[in-house]
Design an enzyme around this catalytic site. Structure first.
Site, mmCIF file in Angstrom:
data_model
loop_
_atom_site.group_PDB
_atom_site.id
_atom_site.type_symbol
_atom_site.label_atom_id
_atom_site.label_comp_id
_atom_site.label_asym_id
_atom_site.label_seq_id
_atom_site.Cartn_x
_atom_site.Cartn_y
_atom_site.Cartn_z
ATOM 1 N N ASP A 1 -6.439 -6.433 4.322
ATOM 2 C CA ASP A 1 -5.818 -5.109 4.273
ATOM 3 C C ASP A 1 -5.897 -4.471 5.649
ATOM 4 O OD1 ASP A 1 -4.933 -2.569 3.610
ATOM 5 O OD2 ASP A 1 -6.658 -2.065 2.347
ATOM 6 N N MET B 1 -12.068 4.044 -1.041
ATOM 7 C CA MET B 1 -12.776 4.306 0.227
ATOM 8 C C MET B 1 -13.520 5.621 0.045
ATOM 9 S SD MET B 1 -9.722 3.025 2.697
ATOM 10 C CE MET B 1 -8.573 3.129 1.349
ATOM 11 N N MET C 1 -11.523 -6.069 5.230
ATOM 12 C CA MET C 1 -10.717 -5.082 5.961
ATOM 13 C C MET C 1 -10.378 -5.637 7.341
ATOM 14 S SD MET C 1 -10.006 -2.522 4.043
ATOM 15 C CE MET C 1 -9.188 -1.570 5.335
ATOM 16 N N SER D 1 0.848 -1.196 0.000
ATOM 17 C CA SER D 1 0.000 0.000 0.000
ATOM 18 C C SER D 1 0.880 1.242 0.000
ATOM 19 C CB SER D 1 -0.901 0.019 1.231
ATOM 20 O OG SER D 1 -1.477 1.309 1.353
ATOM 21 N N MET E 1 -9.147 7.915 -0.929
ATOM 22 C CA MET E 1 -10.030 8.298 0.193
ATOM 23 C C MET E 1 -10.601 9.685 -0.076
ATOM 24 S SD MET E 1 -7.753 7.172 3.448
ATOM 25 C CE MET E 1 -6.748 5.683 3.468
ATOM 26 N N HIS F 1 -8.118 0.673 -4.310
ATOM 27 C CA HIS F 1 -9.059 0.474 -3.197
ATOM 28 C C HIS F 1 -9.764 1.798 -2.956
ATOM 29 C CE1 HIS F 1 -9.478 -0.362 1.446
ATOM 30 N NE2 HIS F 1 -10.648 -0.335 0.828
ATOM 31 N N HIS G 1 -1.014 -1.390 -4.389
ATOM 32 C CA HIS G 1 -2.308 -1.092 -3.759
ATOM 33 C C HIS G 1 -2.418 0.423 -3.572
ATOM 34 C CE1 HIS G 1 -5.818 -2.108 -1.230
ATOM 35 N NE2 HIS G 1 -5.424 -1.101 -0.453
ATOM 36 N N ASP H 1 -4.734 3.480 -2.304
ATOM 37 C CA ASP H 1 -5.854 3.828 -1.430
ATOM 38 C C ASP H 1 -6.413 5.206 -1.786
ATOM 39 O OD1 ASP H 1 -6.057 1.582 0.419
ATOM 40 O OD2 ASP H 1 -4.073 2.187 1.114
HETATM 41 C C1 DX5 Z 1 -6.342 1.579 5.351
HETATM 42 C C2 DX5 Z 1 -5.834 1.246 3.964
HETATM 43 C C3 DX5 Z 1 -4.704 0.296 3.962
HETATM 44 C C4 DX5 Z 1 -3.477 0.786 4.694
HETATM 45 C C5 DX5 Z 1 -2.753 -0.392 5.236
HETATM 46 O O1 DX5 Z 1 -7.543 2.223 5.258
HETATM 47 O O2 DX5 Z 1 -6.872 0.671 3.189
HETATM 48 O O3 DX5 Z 1 -4.375 -0.099 2.639
HETATM 49 O O4 DX5 Z 1 -2.606 1.527 3.887
HETATM 50 O O5 DX5 Z 1 -1.660 0.058 5.972
HETATM 51 P P1 DX5 Z 1 -0.931 -0.856 7.053
HETATM 52 O O6 DX5 Z 1 -0.373 -2.037 6.319
HETATM 53 O O7 DX5 Z 1 0.100 0.055 7.598
HETATM 54 O O8 DX5 Z 1 -1.973 -1.254 8.063
HETATM 55 ZN ZN ZN Z 2 -6.367 -0.296 1.273
#
Ligand code: DX5
Ligand code: ZN
Length: 224
Positions: free
Chosen positions: A173, A66, A135, A8, A35, A64, A31, A33
């Site tokens: 994740d 969110m 998750m 990520s 948001m 991903h 990956h 993210d």
């Molecule tokens: C959290 C993200 C993850 C996050 C994971 O909302 O979806 O992808 O980056 O990070 P670690 O591996 O540090 O928990």
């Molecule tokens: Zn993620």
């Protein structure tokens, strides 16, 4: 069943993204993210940044989302070339219809479940998805602790996939490191997102290979 490790980039240095992408050449997917500060209380970036990551990464993208209203925004990520686009079931008005749309655009369609969300409706329609993301932390931030109470849901999804003979990828994740990856692999995950444990390592490419080897050594066995 192969094992995939998807770092990520939430844990990368955002102003040195290209440099950090070059450090994860052993990854299966990057990956990404996305948001929106509405679905989760944090903000990252949108399609303009993801398109540039796609252009320089050299590794397929696992996006991903969110975000609220994935019906409106998710197709754009498939259109810009993301290999995999995962939206949250909690944010979608019709996950099966959206997954069909994403597949029609050439992306792998993924659906994600927050820790408290039930797998029932997704398990019933599991053949409609290429990937289900369980998750293992509350979405929104990296560096949180793995929640083992999400494992029964993962096991139920693994049973649903195996019972139908499907090669749907089951992803975890949040809080994945060399210890928690054992728990998740034994419960049926085959695709592992890791942010801090990869980018916090002195050699991220080597850490990815270590994580892959640990997961491969702890594969799920039916009935576990
Ligand atoms: C959290 C993200 C993850 C996050 C994971 O909302 O979806 O992808 O980056 O990070 P670690 O591996 O540090 O928990
Ligand atoms: Zn993620």
């Amino acid at each position: 069943m192969s094992v995939r490790i998807n770092p990520s980039i939430l844990a990368a240095d955002f102003v040195n993204m290209q440099r950090d992408l070059a450090r994860i050449g052993t990854a299966d997917f990057v990956h990404v993210d996305v948001m929106d500060n509405h679905f989760v209380p944090n903000l990252t970036f949108g399609p303009q940044m993801v398109e540039r990551i796609q252009a320089v990464a050299g590794i397929p993208l696992d996006v991903h989302l969110m975000i609220d209203d994935p019906e409106r925004w998710a197709p754009g990520y498939a259109e810009l070339g993301a290999a995999s686009v995962t939206f949250h079931a909690e944010a979608s008005s019709d996950p099966v219809a959206l997954a069909r749309h994403l597949r029609s655009l050439g992306a792998r369609a993924g659906v994600a479940l927050k820790p408290a969300s039930d797998a029932g409706a997704i398990a019933d329609a599991i053949d409609e998805f290429d990937q289900v993301l369980v998750m293992t932390v509350e979405p929104g931030f990296g560096g949180q602790s793995f929640m083992p109470q999400t494992m029964p849901k993962l096991r139920a999804l693994r049973e649903a996939a195996d019972a139908r003979g499907l090669d749907v990828w089951l992803q975890v994740d949040g809080g994945i490191d060399e210890k928690t990856i054992v728990t998740a692999a034994e419960a049926g995950a085959d695709t592992f997102v890791a942010g801090s444990s990869v980018f916090g390592a002195p050699d991220p490419a080597a850490r990815i290979e270590e994580l892959r080897a640990v997961a491969a050594g702890h594969r799920h066995t039916p009935g576990y």
